[in-house]
Design a protein around this motif. Structure first.
Motif, mmCIF file in Angstrom:
data_model
loop_
_atom_site.group_PDB
_atom_site.id
_atom_site.type_symbol
_atom_site.label_atom_id
_atom_site.label_comp_id
_atom_site.label_asym_id
_atom_site.label_seq_id
_atom_site.Cartn_x
_atom_site.Cartn_y
_atom_site.Cartn_z
ATOM 1 N N GLU A 1 3.093 16.910 -45.362
ATOM 2 C CA GLU A 1 3.953 16.861 -44.178
ATOM 3 C C GLU A 1 5.385 16.486 -44.565
ATOM 4 O O GLU A 1 6.355 17.066 -44.051
ATOM 5 C CB GLU A 1 3.397 15.864 -43.157
ATOM 6 N N TYR B 1 6.962 19.495 -46.214
ATOM 7 C CA TYR B 1 7.188 20.481 -45.163
ATOM 8 C C TYR B 1 8.467 20.154 -44.402
ATOM 9 O O TYR B 1 9.327 21.022 -44.195
ATOM 10 C CB TYR B 1 5.977 20.533 -44.222
ATOM 11 N N ASN B 2 8.636 18.904 -44.016
ATOM 12 C CA ASN B 2 9.806 18.486 -43.245
ATOM 13 C C ASN B 2 11.096 18.571 -44.060
ATOM 14 O O ASN B 2 12.159 18.864 -43.522
ATOM 15 C CB ASN B 2 9.613 17.090 -42.671
#
Length: 135
Positions: free
Chosen positions: A127, A130-131
């Motif tokens: 995550e 991804y960010n």
């Protein structure tokens, strides 16, 4: 500047030039990994791809597109490689794209063979990446 690629662009160092465009040139690699190994470089000195102007980037990769068909005709497969920064393996700090003919018996492997396995990332690490990377 003491850049070998800049000296090739100016003609100070001879090279077997294959094709020249407004912003880029392609030539045989002086230290080939395979018969037909070529380099495609921008004429202006830039260390990393993201330093290129949009026009230089388009011109560079248009020439890569043109030359890859020629290189691919040698063995039917071509490795396209860009080392974008010193830690990525870039030995000459001037953007350059390698086009290397590949064959089943050339003893080189896939990109994954360059690393000691794949990473096991947690959901939170995935995550986080991804960010950081999404646009």
């Amino acid at each position: 500047m003491d850049c070998i690629f800049c000296k090739i662009v100016t003609g100070e160092i001879p090279a077997k030039l294959l094709k020249e465009t407004d912003h880029s040139i392609s030539f045989l690699d002086a230290f080939p990994l395979a018969k037909g190994h070529i380099l495609v470089i921008p004429k202006n000195h830039h260390q990393k791809i993201q330093d290129l102007t949009e026009n230089e980037n388009s011109d560079l990769f248009s020439l890569v597109h043109t030359m890859i068909s020629k290189v691919d005709s040698i063995s039917g497969s071509t490795l396209l490689a860009v080392h974008n920064g010193k830690d990525a393996g870039q030995e000459v700090p001037h953007v350059h794209v390698h086009l290397v003919p590949r064959s089943a018996d050339d003893s080189a492997g896939a990109i994954h063979s360059m690393f000691n396995g794949t990473l096991k990332l947690s959901d939170s690490e995935i995550e986080e990446m991804y960010n950081k990377l999404k646009i």
